[in-house]
Design a protein around this motif. Structure first.
Motif, PDB file in Angstrom:
ATOM      1  N   ASP A 185      30.965  34.545  30.179  1.00 43.16           N
ATOM      2  CA  ASP A 185      31.819  34.272  29.025  1.00 43.16           C
ATOM      3  C   ASP A 185      31.032  34.312  27.727  1.00 43.16           C
ATOM      4  OD1 ASP A 185      34.281  33.957  30.078  1.00 43.16           O
ATOM      5  OD2 ASP A 185      34.608  32.017  29.044  1.00 43.16           O
ATOM      6  N   GLY A 186      31.601  34.926  26.709  1.00 41.76           N
ATOM      7  CA  GLY A 186      31.001  34.913  25.384  1.00 41.76           C
ATOM      8  C   GLY A 186      29.663  35.602  25.318  1.00 41.76           C
ATOM      9  N   SER A 187      29.464  36.604  26.158  1.00 37.07           N
ATOM     10  CA  SER A 187      28.197  37.344  26.127  1.00 37.07           C
ATOM     11  C   SER A 187      28.454  38.698  26.771  1.00 37.07           C
ATOM     12  CB  SER A 187      27.114  36.568  26.863  1.00 37.07           C
ATOM     13  OG  SER A 187      26.641  37.290  27.966  1.00 37.07           O
ATOM     14  N   ASP A 188      27.548  39.659  26.568  1.00 34.04           N
ATOM     15  CA  ASP A 188      27.744  40.943  27.241  1.00 34.04           C
ATOM     16  C   ASP A 188      27.034  40.974  28.583  1.00 34.04           C
ATOM     17  OD1 ASP A 188      25.227  40.872  26.265  1.00 34.04           O
ATOM     18  OD2 ASP A 188      25.354  42.770  25.140  1.00 34.04           O
ATOM     19  N   GLN A 189      26.489  39.831  28.986  1.00 35.47           N
ATOM     20  CA  GLN A 189      25.760  39.776  30.256  1.00 35.47           C
ATOM     21  C   GLN A 189      26.726  39.737  31.439  1.00 35.47           C
ATOM     22  OE1 GLN A 189      22.401  39.905  30.780  1.00 35.47           O
ATOM     23  NE2 GLN A 189      22.312  40.372  28.590  1.00 35.47           N
ATOM     24  N   GLU A 190      26.233  40.212  32.571  1.00 34.18           N
ATOM     25  CA  GLU A 190      27.014  40.050  33.798  1.00 34.18           C
ATOM     26  C   GLU A 190      26.092  39.677  34.945  1.00 34.18           C
ATOM     27  OE1 GLU A 190      28.835  43.918  33.725  1.00 34.18           O
ATOM     28  OE2 GLU A 190      27.223  44.784  34.918  1.00 34.18           O
ATOM     29  N   LEU A 191      26.684  39.106  35.971  1.00 35.51           N
ATOM     30  CA  LEU A 191      25.905  38.652  37.124  1.00 35.51           C
ATOM     31  C   LEU A 191      26.357  39.420  38.355  1.00 35.51           C
ATOM     32  CD1 LEU A 191      25.701  34.775  36.971  1.00 35.51           C
ATOM     33  CD2 LEU A 191      23.827  36.341  37.432  1.00 35.51           C
ATOM     34  N   LYS A 192      25.372  40.029  39.029  1.00 34.85           N
ATOM     35  CA  LYS A 192      25.713  40.721  40.282  1.00 34.85           C
ATOM     36  C   LYS A 192      25.382  39.809  41.440  1.00 34.85           C
ATOM     37  CE  LYS A 192      24.917  45.392  38.660  1.00 34.85           C
ATOM     38  NZ  LYS A 192      23.981  46.512  38.616  1.00 34.85           N
ATOM     39  N   ILE A 193      26.354  39.595  42.281  1.00 33.22           N
ATOM     40  CA  ILE A 193      26.079  38.784  43.462  1.00 33.22           C
ATOM     41  C   ILE A 193      26.306  39.643  44.699  1.00 33.22           C
ATOM     42  CG2 ILE A 193      26.682  36.614  42.315  1.00 33.22           C
ATOM     43  CD1 ILE A 193      28.921  37.884  45.054  1.00 33.22           C
ATOM     44  N   PHE A 194      25.613  39.245  45.788  1.00 34.40           N
ATOM     45  CA  PHE A 194      25.801  39.935  47.065  1.00 34.40           C
ATOM     46  C   PHE A 194      26.367  38.945  48.066  1.00 34.40           C
ATOM     47  CE2 PHE A 194      24.242  40.875  51.357  1.00 34.40           C
ATOM     48  CZ  PHE A 194      24.764  42.143  51.526  1.00 34.40           C
ATOM     49  N   THR A 195      27.380  39.406  48.813  1.00 34.59           N
ATOM     50  CA  THR A 195      27.953  38.539  49.847  1.00 34.59           C
ATOM     51  C   THR A 195      28.407  39.367  51.034  1.00 34.59           C
ATOM     52  OG1 THR A 195      29.681  36.932  50.376  1.00 34.59           O
ATOM     53  CG2 THR A 195      30.250  38.621  48.778  1.00 34.59           C
ATOM     54  N   THR A 196      28.329  38.754  52.225  1.00 35.47           N
ATOM     55  CA  THR A 196      28.899  39.416  53.401  1.00 35.47           C
ATOM     56  C   THR A 196      30.335  38.929  53.616  1.00 35.47           C
ATOM     57  OG1 THR A 196      28.019  37.676  54.809  1.00 35.47           O
ATOM     58  CG2 THR A 196      26.683  39.669  54.579  1.00 35.47           C
ATOM     59  N   ARG A 197      30.763  37.971  52.789  1.00 38.66           N
ATOM     60  CA  ARG A 197      32.088  37.376  52.989  1.00 38.66           C
ATOM     61  C   ARG A 197      32.914  37.482  51.712  1.00 38.66           C
ATOM     62  NH1 ARG A 197      33.158  34.001  57.183  1.00 38.66           N
ATOM     63  NH2 ARG A 197      35.266  34.349  56.420  1.00 38.66           N
ATOM     64  N   ILE A 198      33.129  38.702  51.247  1.00 35.98           N
ATOM     65  CA  ILE A 198      33.903  38.895  50.024  1.00 35.98           C
ATOM     66  C   ILE A 198      35.344  38.421  50.218  1.00 35.98           C
ATOM     67  CG2 ILE A 198      34.678  41.278  50.462  1.00 35.98           C
ATOM     68  CD1 ILE A 198      33.309  39.906  47.115  1.00 35.98           C
ATOM     69  N   ASP A 199      35.783  38.305  51.490  1.00 33.77           N
ATOM     70  CA  ASP A 199      37.136  37.809  51.763  1.00 33.77           C
ATOM     71  C   ASP A 199      37.324  36.383  51.252  1.00 33.77           C
ATOM     72  OD1 ASP A 199      35.201  37.396  53.867  1.00 33.77           O
ATOM     73  OD2 ASP A 199      36.778  36.378  54.998  1.00 33.77           O
ATOM     74  N   THR A 200      36.214  35.661  51.005  1.00 33.11           N
ATOM     75  CA  THR A 200      36.354  34.271  50.545  1.00 33.11           C
ATOM     76  C   THR A 200      36.230  34.153  49.025  1.00 33.11           C
ATOM     77  OG1 THR A 200      33.981  33.815  50.771  1.00 33.11           O
ATOM     78  CG2 THR A 200      35.351  33.405  52.704  1.00 33.11           C
ATOM     79  N   ILE A 201      36.308  35.272  48.310  1.00 33.90           N
ATOM     80  CA  ILE A 201      36.012  35.239  46.872  1.00 33.90           C
ATOM     81  C   ILE A 201      36.992  34.368  46.070  1.00 33.90           C
ATOM     82  CG2 ILE A 201      37.303  37.358  46.324  1.00 33.90           C
ATOM     83  CD1 ILE A 201      34.907  37.944  44.325  1.00 33.90           C
ATOM     84  N   PHE A 202      38.211  34.192  46.593  1.00 33.81           N
ATOM     85  CA  PHE A 202      39.151  33.315  45.869  1.00 33.81           C
ATOM     86  C   PHE A 202      38.777  31.846  46.020  1.00 33.81           C
ATOM     87  CE2 PHE A 202      41.501  37.236  46.199  1.00 33.81           C
ATOM     88  CZ  PHE A 202      42.107  37.345  44.947  1.00 33.81           C
ATOM     89  N   GLY A 203      37.828  31.578  46.914  1.00 33.81           N
ATOM     90  CA  GLY A 203      37.382  30.200  47.119  1.00 33.81           C
ATOM     91  C   GLY A 203      36.115  29.858  46.351  1.00 33.81           C
ATOM     92  N   VAL A 204      35.648  30.779  45.517  1.00 35.17           N
ATOM     93  CA  VAL A 204      34.423  30.535  44.756  1.00 35.17           C
ATOM     94  C   VAL A 204      34.648  29.411  43.747  1.00 35.17           C
ATOM     95  CG1 VAL A 204      32.816  31.517  43.082  1.00 35.17           C
ATOM     96  CG2 VAL A 204      33.641  32.920  44.973  1.00 35.17           C
ATOM     97  N   THR A 205      33.764  28.419  43.776  1.00 33.84           N
ATOM     98  CA  THR A 205      33.902  27.357  42.770  1.00 33.84           C
ATOM     99  C   THR A 205      32.691  27.290  41.853  1.00 33.84           C
ATOM    100  OG1 THR A 205      33.097  25.725  44.350  1.00 33.84           O
ATOM    101  CG2 THR A 205      35.464  25.983  44.184  1.00 33.84           C
TER     102      THR A 205
END
Length: 804
Positions: free
Chosen positions: A239-259
């Motif tokens: 937010d409020g920056s041009d930066q981004e974060l790349k993450i790696f996961t084997t369980r992308i199906d749980t992405i709606f559960g990210v807190t």
RNA sequence: GCGGGCGUGGCGGAAUUGGCAUACGCGCAGGAUUUAGGAUCCUGUGGGUCUCCCUUGUGGGUUCAACUCCCACCGCCCGCACCA
């Protein structure tokens, strides 16, 4: 009668074999039609402690294999050399002022004497020494090829650092977080290091395992070490920056559960966004604290995960646009998966613990568990996941990957646990890295015609205090002209790790004197790949993998003739001391092979080490066992001299010797040496009780079979009972399968699976006959006690089982 | 912690890969030889309540049959990236 006297006969035959050049491998045209066999043992590091009985185990084993193969007519290459660079010699030099090349040469002489006393059939004309400039010229050449092909690069890496000694520390030198020398708390220091991109070869290093014959456990360990993992990359915008974060996961199906997102403390985003982090002072403190710990401690030993929230930083979930917190956590490592993970407390155990500790919210997105009790980590059906709710985990993974790819927010990604290889050492006793740093031209490779870059001879090895290698203090060596522009330049002062020389030493054996190439293409093509490589299990993930990588690279540039260096890899178990512990000088429990050779003889030592237990398993030393083997050899010696030399062997003696012939022939190839030796013992026990039945034909055959294990004794007896020429010029005996097969068996009769009677019978007995014989047995009748058999099972040549 | 491996008499281990559990060696006991000790040779040696039963780290399962295959647990060993 004269007794077996190894102290007398062993030096005699060692000299005889050496004088007659029995063990020299023949190159190419000289070899005629014989098939080549390249057998390799790991060359020793010539330490001050001398040869270890563990070396003897591996070397005796392959020695028995190559002696058999030579008798079978193979053109055998069985070489040895010295892995002569290393830290102990340098530390010894710092302590005593004795130059590493001096102490190393002294140690080599000692090792050589010890190995020769064992009567191993090495081809000493091909000896190599990694610290010899003629050798490391080619180690440096390999480095230059990696550099020129873009596989060697420099980057800053934190190393263990002792703030008092002002010296970089090997992991091994950091004991419980403290410097081994002075006890000061070790810290980290960023140092520019040379790296090799072994990760580029990760897939091939896995796939090509299918084409080689390694022990299965070795293949599994290598695969797990490389750690290929298919998963998903997802991009979270800050937010409020041009930066981004790349993450790696084997369980992308749980992405709606990210807190939350959790970054490794060393993640570079922290310094980039420093201004936006409102608690940056605390964050810095936290990072410093984590730095004191090794990665191993951070990820594995700490019971409590620690972390800190980056206040003021928010990231956006790419699928839901939900705003989430960003944390640093010590359980995330910088070198894997980009150093960032998405935290899904409801469906990952580590995240669960972390979120519980710091009171982060939980959101269930896969049905099936009870997340109030524990994380639910299985696949299931998605809930609370917008459009993807109701999908299975497997389908959701595919669909979300496609969705991310379409939006440019990530997609399928493959990660490896394997990391690039840190190839720099800030030490003196290693190969200088052949690079020149020019103010104008930058990093310039030393021209190949100027190799080797020799190690300068110095008086002092004391560390410089800056973290640089002691070489940095030798200004007349460091300051050179740039090979490109002729301007002022400095040599690279880092040296290579000791893997550098051991990466390719086996190639050098093919053509050890060659000054034009690391080996002539014809000779390399003739001998490589190595047909059989034996070594310790402890080298599975480092040396074995590293050397495969280097060889594959050399294959790619046309300098090696095959895609894999070793056709077959086996492994021996460690020999522990009599107390079941690892041998070490400090514990005072080291067994010196010299003492055993002196008191009992080399053949006793060799046979004992092969007899003591299964070859691939760790085992404790037992001096009583050594005595037992000596007793057996004494018995065998006397037996051969006492048996009827001119008589024909009886039928039974013939059958037994052919059976032994079969057993030894098979056991050597399958490395079941312990049962091979017990086979000899059984035969000797028989012959000792039946001297009149055991003729010279049987004894000669036994000696031929014994010669790979106890070469001196076999040679002595062979010539003593009147045979012409060396036993090692004879052909390996061929057994008669008909004679080797048992002519009678004990047919086992079971009732309800329990052995109740044995009937001597022909191995070919038919089912009907066997069943009839079983029922006819009075013992069995007694057991059946009138009951009718429900079922009768017949196993040919083995048993009848009556079920009632 | 993660990955890999292993577990059978007093001890090291064997068991043709699902078919006689304990081959071979060590140790121990008794005997012979010896002035004595050592060495050597011979005999015996898993346990028990001993015609029989029990026994392959522990507990369960599959099978006519399990040291061997499956599940769970316990213990030990190797590796974890700068030791070699």
């Amino acid at each position: 009668m004269e007794n077996y006297n190894p102290q007398e006969i062993e030096p005699k035959w060692q000299k005889y074999w050496e004088d007659n050049d029995f063990y020299q491998a023949k190159d190419l045209t000289e070899s005629g039609s014989a098939k080549k066999f390249f057998a390799l043992v790991e060359f020793p590091y010539p330490s001050g402690e001398g040869l270890h009985v563990g070396h003897c185990r591996s070397y005796s084993a392959l020695d028995s294999i190559v002696r058999k193969r030579r008798m079978e007519g193979w053109n055998v290459l069985f070489p040895i050399g010295w892995d002569a660079f290393g830290l102990p010699a340098e530390n010894f030099a710092i302590k005593t002022g004795i130059h590493p090349s001096v102490s190393t040469q002294k140690n080599i002489n000692n090792f050589k004497r010890q190995l020769k006393n064992l009567g191993l059939s090495f081809d000493w004309k091909r000896e190599v020494n990694t610290s010899d400039p003629k050798y490391y010229k080619w180690t440096q050449w390999i480095f230059l090829q990696l550099f020129k092909n873009g596989l060697a690069y420099q980057t800053k890496i934190p190393v263990n650092w002792c703030p008092k000694c002002l010296i970089g520390l090997a992991n091994e030198e950091v004991i419980g977080g403290k410097c081994e020398r002075c006890g000061t708390q070790a810290s980290k220091k960023e140092i520019k290091q040379w790296m090799f991109q072994i990760t580029k070869y990760a897939d091939r290093l896995i796939k090509d395992l299918d084409d080689v014959d390694y022990l299965e456990k070795i293949k599994i360990q290598q695969k797990d070490w490389i750690g290929r993992s298919e998963g998903t990359e997802a991009i979270f915008k800050i937010d409020g920056s041009d930066q981004e974060l790349k993450i790696f996961t084997t369980r992308i199906d749980t992405i709606f559960g990210v807190t939350a997102l959790v970054l490794a403390p060393e993640h570079n985003l922290v310094s980039i966004l420093e201004k936006n982090i409102s608690n940056s002072a605390e964050v810095k403190k936290y990072i410093e604290k984590v730095r004191e710990k090794t990665e191993f401690e951070r990820v594995n030993l700490e019971k409590e995960r620690t972390g800190i929230k980056l206040e003021g930083i928010w990231a956006a979930n790419p699928v839901s646009n939900q705003k989430i917190e960003v944390w640093l956590g010590d359980y995330v490592i910088g070198s894997y998966g980009g150093g960032a993970v998405m935290m899904v407390p409801a469906h990952d155990r580590r995240d669960y613990d972390f979120a519980k500790k710091y009171n982060l919210p939980f959101k269930e997105v896969v049905k099936g568990g009870d997340i109030s009790k524990e994380a639910f980590v299985d696949y299931g059906v998605l809930v609370n996941s917008e459009n993807f709710s109701g999908e299975s985990s497997e389908e959701a993974i595919k669909k979300i990957q496609i969705w991310l790819e379409e939006k440019g927010l990530g997609g399928v990604s493959i990660q490896y646990k394997l990391r690039d290889w840190i190839f720099s050492r800030q030490h003196y006793w290693g190969e200088p890295i052949p690079i020149i740093h020019c103010e104008k031209c930058g990093v310039v490779p030393v021209p190949e015609d100027q190799l080797p870059v020799e190690l300068p001879f110095v008086e002092k090895y004391q560390p410089t205090g800056t973290g640089e290698s002691p070489l940095a203090a030798i200004t007349e060596w460091v300051n050179v002209k740039c090979p490109k522009c002729g301007g002022p330049a400095k040599r690279e002062t880092d040296t290579m790790p000791n893997w550098a020389g051991s990466n390719w030493y086996y190639m050098r054996y093919c053509d050890p004197q060659n000054d034009q190439a690391l080996g002539s293409p014809e000779k390399l093509k003739y001998w490589l790949p190595v047909d059989w490589y034996n070594g310790g299990m402890e080298h599975t993930t480092l040396h074995l993998l590293y050397s495969r990588f280097i060889y594959k690279f050399l294959f790619d540039i046309g300098a090696a003739p095959s895609p894999e260096p070793y056709q077959k890899r086996t492994s021996h178990g460690m020999i522990l001391s009599y107390d079941g512990q690892k041998m070490s000088k400090s514990k005072g429990n080291v067994i010196n092979p010299d003492d055993i050779v002196k008191e009992y003889g080399a053949d006793t030592l060799r046979v004992y080490e092969l007899f003591m237990g299964p070859f691939d398993q760790a085992i404790a030393w037992n001096i009583q066992g050594v005595k037992g083997v000596r007793r057996f050899l004494d018995k065998l010696y006397n037996l051969v001299l006492e048996c009827s030399p001119n008589k024909e062997s009886s039928d039974q003696a013939q059958r037994l010797i052919h059976r032994l012939n079969q057993r030894i022939t098979q056991n050597i190839e399958s490395m079941r040496f312990n049962t091979a030796i017990s086979g000899f013992m059984e035969f000797v026990n028989f012959a000792a009780d039946n001297k009149k039945e055991t003729g010279k034909d049987s004894l000669n055959r036994m000696l031929l079979l014994l010669s790979p294990f106890a070469p001196h004794l076999a040679e002595e007896l062979w010539q003593k009972i009147g045979n012409q020429g060396s036993i090692f010029q004879q052909k390996w005996p061929v057994f008669d399968p008909a004679l080797a097969q048992a002519q009678k068996i004990n047919l086992i009769i079971q009732v309800n699976g329990r052995m109740r009677d044995k009937i001597e019978s022909d191995p070919e007995i038919s089912e009907e006959e066997a069943k009839a014989a079983a029922l006819a047995s009075p013992k069995i009748q007694n057991w059946l006690n009138g009951q009718q058999p429900k079922q009768m099972i017949f196993v040919k040549g083995r048993l009848v089982n009556i079920v009632v």
